[in-house]
Scaffold this active site. Structure first.
Site, PDB file in Angstrom:
ATOM      1  N   LYS A  33       0.840  -1.213   0.000  1.00 14.72           N
ATOM      2  CA  LYS A  33       0.000   0.000   0.000  1.00 14.72           C
ATOM      3  C   LYS A  33       0.871   1.257   0.000  1.00 14.72           C
ATOM      4  O   LYS A  33       0.601   2.194  -0.751  1.00 14.72           O
ATOM      5  CB  LYS A  33      -0.894  -0.005   1.248  1.00 14.72           C
ATOM      6  CG  LYS A  33      -1.473   1.366   1.591  1.00 14.72           C
ATOM      7  CD  LYS A  33      -2.198   1.382   2.913  1.00 14.72           C
ATOM      8  CE  LYS A  33      -2.594   2.785   3.320  1.00 14.72           C
ATOM      9  NZ  LYS A  33      -1.529   3.537   4.021  1.00 14.72           N
ATOM     10  N   ARG A 104      -3.335  10.768   2.000  1.00 13.30           N
ATOM     11  CA  ARG A 104      -2.111  11.570   2.134  1.00 13.30           C
ATOM     12  C   ARG A 104      -1.558  12.022   0.779  1.00 13.30           C
ATOM     13  O   ARG A 104      -0.571  12.756   0.715  1.00 13.30           O
ATOM     14  CB  ARG A 104      -0.996  10.753   2.839  1.00 13.30           C
ATOM     15  CG  ARG A 104      -1.373  10.090   4.142  1.00 13.30           C
ATOM     16  CD  ARG A 104      -1.762  11.026   5.225  1.00 13.30           C
ATOM     17  NE  ARG A 104      -0.734  11.939   5.649  1.00 13.30           N
ATOM     18  CZ  ARG A 104      -0.983  13.032   6.379  1.00 13.30           C
ATOM     19  NH1 ARG A 104      -2.226  13.316   6.747  1.00 13.30           N
ATOM     20  NH2 ARG A 104      -0.002  13.832   6.742  1.00 13.30           N
ATOM     21  N   CYS A 128      -5.368   8.377   8.265  1.00 17.85           N
ATOM     22  CA  CYS A 128      -5.798   7.934   9.595  1.00 17.85           C
ATOM     23  C   CYS A 128      -5.548   9.006  10.645  1.00 17.85           C
ATOM     24  O   CYS A 128      -4.546   9.716  10.610  1.00 17.85           O
ATOM     25  CB  CYS A 128      -5.046   6.664   9.977  1.00 17.85           C
ATOM     26  SG  CYS A 128      -5.535   5.256   8.994  1.00 17.85           S
ATOM     27  N   ASP A 318       3.432   0.638  11.962  1.00 22.35           N
ATOM     28  CA  ASP A 318       2.272  -0.015  11.340  1.00 22.35           C
ATOM     29  C   ASP A 318       2.169  -1.496  11.717  1.00 22.35           C
ATOM     30  O   ASP A 318       1.169  -2.146  11.435  1.00 22.35           O
ATOM     31  CB  ASP A 318       2.349   0.122   9.815  1.00 22.35           C
ATOM     32  CG  ASP A 318       2.467   1.569   9.397  1.00 22.35           C
ATOM     33  OD1 ASP A 318       1.689   2.385   9.893  1.00 22.35           O
ATOM     34  OD2 ASP A 318       3.367   1.889   8.595  1.00 22.35           O
ATOM     35  N   VAL A 340       6.545   7.095  16.865  1.00 27.52           N
ATOM     36  CA  VAL A 340       6.361   7.719  15.545  1.00 27.52           C
ATOM     37  C   VAL A 340       5.115   8.614  15.523  1.00 27.52           C
ATOM     38  O   VAL A 340       5.142   9.719  14.997  1.00 27.52           O
ATOM     39  CB  VAL A 340       6.296   6.646  14.435  1.00 27.52           C
ATOM     40  CG1 VAL A 340       6.100   7.294  13.064  1.00 27.52           C
ATOM     41  CG2 VAL A 340       7.567   5.804  14.449  1.00 27.52           C
TER      42      VAL A 340
HETATM   43  N1  EPU Z   1       6.113  14.635  10.451  1.00 30.92           N
HETATM   44  C1  EPU Z   1       6.255  15.960  10.772  1.00 30.92           C
HETATM   45  N2  EPU Z   1       6.336  16.865   9.740  1.00 30.92           N
HETATM   46  C2  EPU Z   1       6.294  16.485   8.423  1.00 30.92           C
HETATM   47  C3  EPU Z   1       6.161  15.113   8.128  1.00 30.92           C
HETATM   48  C4  EPU Z   1       6.072  14.200   9.167  1.00 30.92           C
HETATM   49  O1  EPU Z   1       6.289  16.346  11.942  1.00 30.92           O
HETATM   50  O2  EPU Z   1       6.352  17.333   7.538  1.00 30.92           O
HETATM   51  C5  EPU Z   1       5.960  13.642  11.552  1.00 30.92           C
HETATM   52  C6  EPU Z   1       4.534  13.065  11.581  1.00 30.92           C
HETATM   53  O3  EPU Z   1       3.652  13.893  12.296  1.00 30.92           O
HETATM   54  C7  EPU Z   1       4.767  11.713  12.240  1.00 30.92           C
HETATM   55  C8  EPU Z   1       6.169  11.324  11.792  1.00 30.92           C
HETATM   56  O4  EPU Z   1       6.785  12.521  11.319  1.00 30.92           O
HETATM   57  O5  EPU Z   1       4.751  11.889  13.624  1.00 30.92           O
HETATM   58  C9  EPU Z   1       6.224  10.276  10.725  1.00 30.92           C
HETATM   59  O6  EPU Z   1       5.479  10.686   9.603  1.00 30.92           O
HETATM   60  P1  EPU Z   1       5.831  10.233   8.118  1.00 30.92           P
HETATM   61  O7  EPU Z   1       5.914  11.466   7.264  1.00 30.92           O
HETATM   62  O8  EPU Z   1       6.977   9.306   8.125  1.00 30.92           O
HETATM   63  O9  EPU Z   1       4.513   9.456   7.750  1.00 30.92           O
HETATM   64  P2  EPU Z   1       3.673   9.511   6.411  1.00 30.92           P
HETATM   65  O10 EPU Z   1       4.571   9.620   5.224  1.00 30.92           O
HETATM   66  O11 EPU Z   1       2.572  10.483   6.553  1.00 30.92           O
HETATM   67  C10 EPU Z   1       3.762   6.951   5.920  1.00 30.92           C
HETATM   68  C11 EPU Z   1       2.742   5.857   5.811  1.00 30.92           C
HETATM   69  C12 EPU Z   1       2.192   5.525   7.189  1.00 30.92           C
HETATM   70  C13 EPU Z   1       3.355   5.099   8.078  1.00 30.92           C
HETATM   71  C14 EPU Z   1       4.420   6.198   8.119  1.00 30.92           C
HETATM   72  C15 EPU Z   1       5.631   5.811   8.917  1.00 30.92           C
HETATM   73  C16 EPU Z   1       1.801   6.269   3.653  1.00 30.92           C
HETATM   74  C17 EPU Z   1       0.631   6.655   2.832  1.00 30.92           C
HETATM   75  N3  EPU Z   1       1.652   6.296   4.953  1.00 30.92           N
HETATM   76  O12 EPU Z   1       3.052   8.078   6.435  1.00 30.92           O
HETATM   77  O13 EPU Z   1       1.319   4.429   7.028  1.00 30.92           O
HETATM   78  O14 EPU Z   1       2.873   4.861   9.373  1.00 30.92           O
HETATM   79  O15 EPU Z   1       4.821   6.545   6.774  1.00 30.92           O
HETATM   80  O16 EPU Z   1       6.219   4.679   8.384  1.00 30.92           O
HETATM   81  O17 EPU Z   1       2.838   5.897   3.135  1.00 30.92           O
HETATM   82  C18 EPU Z   1      -0.573   3.110   7.393  1.00 30.92           C
HETATM   83  O18 EPU Z   1      -0.245   2.505   6.361  1.00 30.92           O
HETATM   84  O19 EPU Z   1      -1.475   2.724   8.169  1.00 30.92           O
HETATM   85  C19 EPU Z   1       0.143   4.346   7.709  1.00 30.92           C
HETATM   86  C20 EPU Z   1      -0.288   5.224   8.606  1.00 30.92           C
END
Ligand code: EPU
Length: 449
Positions: A33, A104, A128, A318, A340
């Site tokens: 995903k 996202r 989420c 996750d 995280v």
């Molecule tokens: N963060 C910031 N500022 C930013 C970006 C992130 O503070 O500009 C913080 C977030 O608030 C969070 C942490 O950094 O506390 C990690 O966020 P990250 O950007 O790594 O997450 P994401 O890219 O939004 C993806 C996956 C998530 C997974 C995370 C961590 C997708 C669509 N989502 O999210 O997957 O948990 O990376 O590995 O790729 C899921 O599949 O259920 C899911 C939530």
């Protein structure tokens, strides 16, 4: 096949699960995903056609496909699980309100589209509800590459006058999404970029492979650093999605929690990294059966563990919800420290309602307490569960988010009696054909449409 056809099945109203039996059998994971939508977005970095294979039949991907369709990009389903993406007719760079707050992807589309177009408008983000999910790193990265970005009442607008400029950019935290944003900006920027403190999840490595196959010049280095030589243009590609390591860990957790034995196919063992050692450490069995299959079972009665989520190669956030249901069946007090996301433990209530002893704390219970980003805040990000708990079903549960969804399914499969689960749109956003897969593992599930 036409481009308006969805990959995912329609979402049913409820699952009714009759629990109490061990899960047995084998199950094939779909493509990841957390790579599929990014690969779809990466295919907009060229005018040429790309073919993406092993695309999962999940709601999240269909949501992103609908955004692309609105831009004039053709995404045709070919066979069972391939998408043919033709971006040459992309005639709009403003994604409209109907797509607001759905997943996202808008923040990633902002940079991928800006790499080739002068102005981009995207709606607000969804996904989420597991914490603040800030996007400040993404916005800062766009500015560092020479773009302008501002928030509007309906979303975000990014602009540039000349070409994006290569830069040195250090992420404050190895965010997965912000790393993807930086990659999309850098591969077509003028000159060299150095990105520091990047995420290294297997899906990021796969995205880098895809970009390289499109003609991007990317050198990965030690210490979370990569160097990118920006190119004038990229070309189309053919790319197979890696298997979903989070889906794989979910089925492994079902095997452990229910005391059954499950072979998970379609996943490279390396992509489960430290998860395999955590399974072994609590008394689970892991057998690697070829390059893309593993078998999971209980070697002995499960024993407690302390897990702390972290960026790759740490224990993935996750994985934690499904794995905690397995730990509810382990002897002793198990601890989870979520580093995280600040608010990803609400699902534990479902265990306490079903007879398990659970506590959630706003302090750090993990070893990395000193460097946890939430150590001075009062977020409910640590918890304990006392096991082995005799789970009993008690009527209905409503899924609050995607990974909690599969955790609830596992809890229902373990609990004696009948559980009705609703809120399935969360589950179907990230897991394909769940009820068929559960039945294949001998879980008694009835689907109410
Ligand atoms: N963060 C910031 N500022 C930013 C970006 C992130 O503070 O500009 C913080 C977030 O608030 C969070 C942490 O950094 O506390 C990690 O966020 P990250 O950007 O790594 O997450 P994401 O890219 O939004 C993806 C996956 C998530 C997974 C995370 C961590 C997708 C669509 N989502 O999210 O997957 O948990 O990376 O590995 O790729 C899921 O599949 O259920 C899911 C939530």
């Amino acid at each position: 096949m036409n481009e308006h056809q969805d990959l995912a099945d329609e979402v049913p109203s409820n699952y009714v699960i009759e629990g109490g039996k061990p899960a047995h059998g084998s199950v094939r994971c779909y493509g990841a995903k957390n790579l599929a939508s990014k690969a779809l977005i990466a295919s907009l970095l060229t005018n040429e056609k790309s073919i993406l294979t092993n695309m999962p039949p999940i709601g999240d991907l269909d949501i992103t496909r609908r955004m692309l369709t609105q831009l004039g990009v053709e995404t045709i389903i070919d066979g069972n699980s391939s998408l043919v993406v033709t971006p040459s007719k992309l005639d709009d760079t403003s994604i409209g309100m109907p797509h607001s707050a759905s997943n996202r992807s808008p923040i990633l589309l902002l940079s991928a589209l800006l790499a080739r177009h002068k102005r981009v408008d995207v709606p607000l983000l969804g996904g989420c509800n597991i914490g603040e999910r800030n996007i400040d790193f993404h916005l800062r990265a766009i500015e560092a590459f020479g773009g302008e970005v501002f928030e509007t009442s309906v979303g975000f607008t990014a602009k540039r006058s000349g070409r994006l400029q290569g830069t040195i950019f250090e992420l404050p935290y190895p965010s997965v999404g912000a790393t993807e944003t930086c990659l999309f900006l850098a591969v077509l920027a003028e000159g060299r970029s150095v990105l520091r403190n990047i995420a290294q999840e297997p899906e990021i490595a796969a995205l880098i492979s895809m970009l390289r196959s499109m003609g991007a010049v990317i050198y990965t280095g030690p210490e979370r650093e990569i160097t990118i030589e920006g190119q004038q243009e990229l070309r189309g590609t053919k790319m197979e999605m890696i298997g979903d390591r989070i889906e794989a860990a979910s089925w492994a957790s079902l095997a452990l929690a229910s005391g059954g034995e499950v072979t998970v196919k379609g996943i490279r063992p390396d992509d489960l990294g430290n998860f395999l050692s955590h399974v072994e450490a609590i008394g689970g069995g892991v057998a690697i059966e070829g390059t893309e299959a593993l078998r999971f079972w209980r070697r002995r009665p499960l024993r407690r563990a302390a897990i702390e989520t972290d960026v790759w190669p740490g224990f993935s956030t996750d994985w934690q919800q499904p794995f905690m249901i397995a730990l509810s069946q382990a002897g002793g007090i198990s601890v989870v420290h979520e580093t995280v996301y600040e608010d990803r433990l609400g699902y534990l209530d479902v265990l306490s309602d079903r007879g398990a002893e659970v506590e959630v704390y706003d302090t750090c219970l993990g070893a990395s307490g000193g460097r946890c980003r939430y150590k001075s805040a009062q977020f409910p990000h640590s918890g304990i569960v006392v096991g082995p708990a005799k789970l009993r079903s008690c009527g209905e549960i409503v899924i609050p988010d995607l990974r909690a969804g599969l955790a609830y399914v596992i809890a229902a499969a373990v609990a004696e009696g009948t559980t009705r689960i609703s809120g399935l749109h969360h589950l179907h956003r990230g897991y394909g054909e769940v009820s068929d897969k559960l039945r294949g593992l001998g879980v008694d599930v009835e689907v109410e449409v």
